[in-house]
Design an enzyme around this catalytic site. Structure first.
Site, PDB file in Angstrom:
ATOM      1  N   ALA A   1      28.829   3.584  24.636  1.00 39.70           N
ATOM      2  CA  ALA A   1      27.479   3.567  24.000  1.00 39.70           C
ATOM      3  C   ALA A   1      27.767   2.915  22.701  1.00 39.70           C
ATOM      4  O   ALA A   1      26.938   1.943  22.215  1.00 39.70           O
ATOM      5  CB  ALA A   1      26.923   4.941  23.708  1.00 39.70           C
ATOM      6  N   TYR A   2      28.714   3.138  22.081  1.00 42.28           N
ATOM      7  CA  TYR A   2      29.011   2.579  20.616  1.00 42.28           C
ATOM      8  C   TYR A   2      29.145   0.981  21.039  1.00 42.28           C
ATOM      9  O   TYR A   2      28.634   0.140  20.332  1.00 42.28           O
ATOM     10  CB  TYR A   2      30.206   3.037  19.986  1.00 42.28           C
ATOM     11  CG  TYR A   2      30.555   2.348  18.777  1.00 42.28           C
ATOM     12  CD1 TYR A   2      29.968   2.587  17.391  1.00 42.28           C
ATOM     13  CD2 TYR A   2      31.817   1.405  18.890  1.00 42.28           C
ATOM     14  CE1 TYR A   2      30.327   2.139  16.398  1.00 42.28           C
ATOM     15  CE2 TYR A   2      32.204   0.777  17.622  1.00 42.28           C
ATOM     16  CZ  TYR A   2      31.545   1.071  16.255  1.00 42.28           C
ATOM     17  OH  TYR A   2      31.752   0.582  15.260  1.00 42.28           O
ATOM     18  N   THR A   3      30.169   0.725  22.153  1.00 37.34           N
ATOM     19  CA  THR A   3      30.267  -0.899  22.116  1.00 37.34           C
ATOM     20  C   THR A   3      29.194  -1.503  22.322  1.00 37.34           C
ATOM     21  O   THR A   3      28.852  -2.555  22.249  1.00 37.34           O
ATOM     22  CB  THR A   3      31.644  -0.978  23.070  1.00 37.34           C
ATOM     23  OG1 THR A   3      31.447  -0.356  24.365  1.00 37.34           O
ATOM     24  CG2 THR A   3      32.919  -0.590  22.456  1.00 37.34           C
TER      25      THR A   3
END
Length: 244
Positions: free
Chosen positions: A150-152
């Site tokens: 989700a961060y990337t």
């Protein structure tokens, strides 16, 4: 080490999100040293109050996931000529564990506020015929880093957001750029993930095998905020010691 002084930043209104610690705190400190009028937003009350006392910047507590609160904080900040969309959190999470609510929260933490902060400052920048918006990306997705999808995903979207906003705002003299940090050895990174093995692997990957620190990023942000970069927009500037 001698570094640049930018006369155009003296007295300039600067808003930094996630400014209480890490890279954000260094950005706040560097703008204050240039004589800018700095307001920073963060959820960490203790760190925010301490940095405000240390630098003279104005601290506005804010949960950036709450867009109404973000808009109110920006409205109360006064004239903003420079927006630094710095706030993010690279918490690790396994592919199998991600549920829709967590996915939405991660994008709210790492991407959504960047758009709404830019939307909030854009009218005044357009009216002034000038402004600089600097969005913070990450090399993580460029390195195909796993363990936090989700961060990337959010950080890869920062590039598209940056280029789209640069087109929308460029006709009004407003510039939008992205700074892409490599592995910056903040206190949090050192505490949570900087094992000897991980550091050694990073040093092997970098062309310049030295640790990167928050001021290395802050100095790039200063240049993009200053008039020295007046014709630079829709660009991404990687500060990673040559790892990609």
């Amino acid at each position: 080490m001698q570094t640049a002084v930018y006369p155009s930043l003296e007295g300039r209104g600067v808003l930094v999100t996630g400014g209480a610690s890490g890279i954000g705190a260094s950005i706040v400190t560097h703008f204050c040293a240039q004589g800018s009028r700095v307001v920073f937003l963060d959820m960490d009350l203790a760190a925010g109050e301490a940095l405000a006392a240390q630098t003279g910047a104005r601290f506005s507590p804010c949960d950036l996931r709450d867009i109404a609160a973000l808009r109110a904080a920006i409205a109360a900040a006064g004239p903003v000529s420079v927006l630094v969309n710095n706030a993010a959190r690279d918490d690790r999470h396994a592919l199998e564990d991600v549920e829709p609510d967590y996915w939405d929260e991660r994008l709210a933490t790492n991407l959504r506020h960047q758009f709404f902060a830019a939307q909030a400052v854009a009218p005044a920048m357009k009216a002034a015929g000038a402004g600089s918006i600097i969005n913070m990306g990450s090399v993580s997705w460029l390195l195909s880093q796993g363990g936090m999808p989700a961060y990337t995903a959010a950080k890869s979207a920062v590039r598209g957001l940056t280029r789209g906003l640069a087109r929308d705002l460029g006709g009004f003299g407003v510039r939008v750029n992205e700074v892409v940090p490599g592995w910056i050895f903040t206190e949090r990174q050192e505490r949570l993930w900087a094992t000897p093995e991980a550091v050694a692997e990073t040093m092997k990957r970098q062309c310049i095998p030295q640790k990167l620190f928050a001021p290395d990023v802050a100095r790039m942000v200063l240049w993009l905020a200053a008039d020295d970069s007046r014709m630079v927009t829709a660009q991404s500037f990687v500060v990673d010691g040559g790892s990609i």
